[in-house]
Scaffold this motif. Structure first.
Motif, mmCIF file in Angstrom:
data_model
loop_
_atom_site.group_PDB
_atom_site.id
_atom_site.type_symbol
_atom_site.label_atom_id
_atom_site.label_comp_id
_atom_site.label_asym_id
_atom_site.label_seq_id
_atom_site.Cartn_x
_atom_site.Cartn_y
_atom_site.Cartn_z
ATOM 1 N N TYR A 1 10.603 10.904 -10.881
ATOM 2 C CA TYR A 1 10.121 9.394 -11.848
ATOM 3 C C TYR A 1 10.666 8.299 -11.417
ATOM 4 N N LEU B 1 2.405 1.698 -3.481
ATOM 5 C CA LEU B 1 1.414 1.812 -4.299
ATOM 6 C C LEU B 1 1.079 3.881 -3.939
ATOM 7 N N GLU B 2 0.991 4.336 -2.851
ATOM 8 C CA GLU B 2 1.026 5.963 -2.412
ATOM 9 C C GLU B 2 2.146 6.498 -3.415
ATOM 10 N N GLU C 1 6.857 0.369 -8.831
ATOM 11 C CA GLU C 1 6.038 0.010 -9.491
ATOM 12 C C GLU C 1 6.762 -1.087 -9.653
ATOM 13 N N LYS D 1 0.950 -0.925 0.231
ATOM 14 C CA LYS D 1 0.515 -0.498 0.428
ATOM 15 C C LYS D 1 1.110 0.953 0.051
ATOM 16 N N SER E 1 7.237 9.147 3.340
ATOM 17 C CA SER E 1 6.461 7.860 2.719
ATOM 18 C C SER E 1 8.040 7.119 3.401
ATOM 19 N N GLN F 1 3.735 5.687 -5.555
ATOM 20 C CA GLN F 1 4.001 5.941 -7.123
ATOM 21 C C GLN F 1 3.178 6.831 -7.123
ATOM 22 N N LYS F 2 1.888 7.624 -6.699
ATOM 23 C CA LYS F 2 0.633 8.751 -6.780
ATOM 24 C C LYS F 2 1.040 9.975 -6.887
ATOM 25 N N LEU F 3 3.239 10.203 -4.954
ATOM 26 C CA LEU F 3 3.301 11.516 -4.698
ATOM 27 C C LEU F 3 2.763 12.318 -5.318
ATOM 28 N N ALA F 4 3.382 13.535 -5.455
ATOM 29 C CA ALA F 4 3.152 14.655 -6.249
ATOM 30 C C ALA F 4 4.962 14.746 -6.635
ATOM 31 N N LYS G 1 9.811 6.136 -8.415
ATOM 32 C CA LYS G 1 8.795 6.228 -8.579
ATOM 33 C C LYS G 1 8.309 4.656 -9.987
ATOM 34 N N GLU G 2 9.505 4.040 -10.813
ATOM 35 C CA GLU G 2 9.579 3.537 -11.257
ATOM 36 C C GLU G 2 10.150 2.739 -10.551
#
Length: 82
Positions: free
Chosen positions: A28, A18-19, A35, A15, A76, A21-24, A31-32
């Motif tokens: 990148y 996943l969060e 994932e 979880k 995070s 990955q969505k944070l501004a 985030k990659e």
């Protein structure tokens, strides 16, 4: 055939990744990696992830062998290998 590079995550870790990955404001690349770690957890093969992400299988293997997000971004989750 090489042994699968399985990554085991508990529900909270999944979880949090996943969060992440969505944070501004998160790079990148981080985030990659998050994932890729999640996809490996769900049993995707290295080849399938590489094709999906448009990356070299060597990149996926490197992330799978060392699944750590070293820095904390805005509180995070940080995943560390033992």
């Amino acid at each position: 055939m090489p042994a699968p590079l399985k990554i085991d995550l508990i529900e909270e870790e999944d979880k949090n990744l996943l969060e992440l990955q969505k944070l501004a404001g998160i790079p990148y690349r981080v985030k990659e990696r998050a994932e890729i770690i999640r996809l490996r957890h769900y049993g995707w093969s290295v080849e399938k992830i590489a094709e999906y992400k448009g990356k070299s299988p060597h990149i996926v293997i490197a992330v799978s062998k060392s699944p750590k997000l070293v820095r904390i971004y805005q509180g995070s989750f940080v995943l560390k290998t033992p």
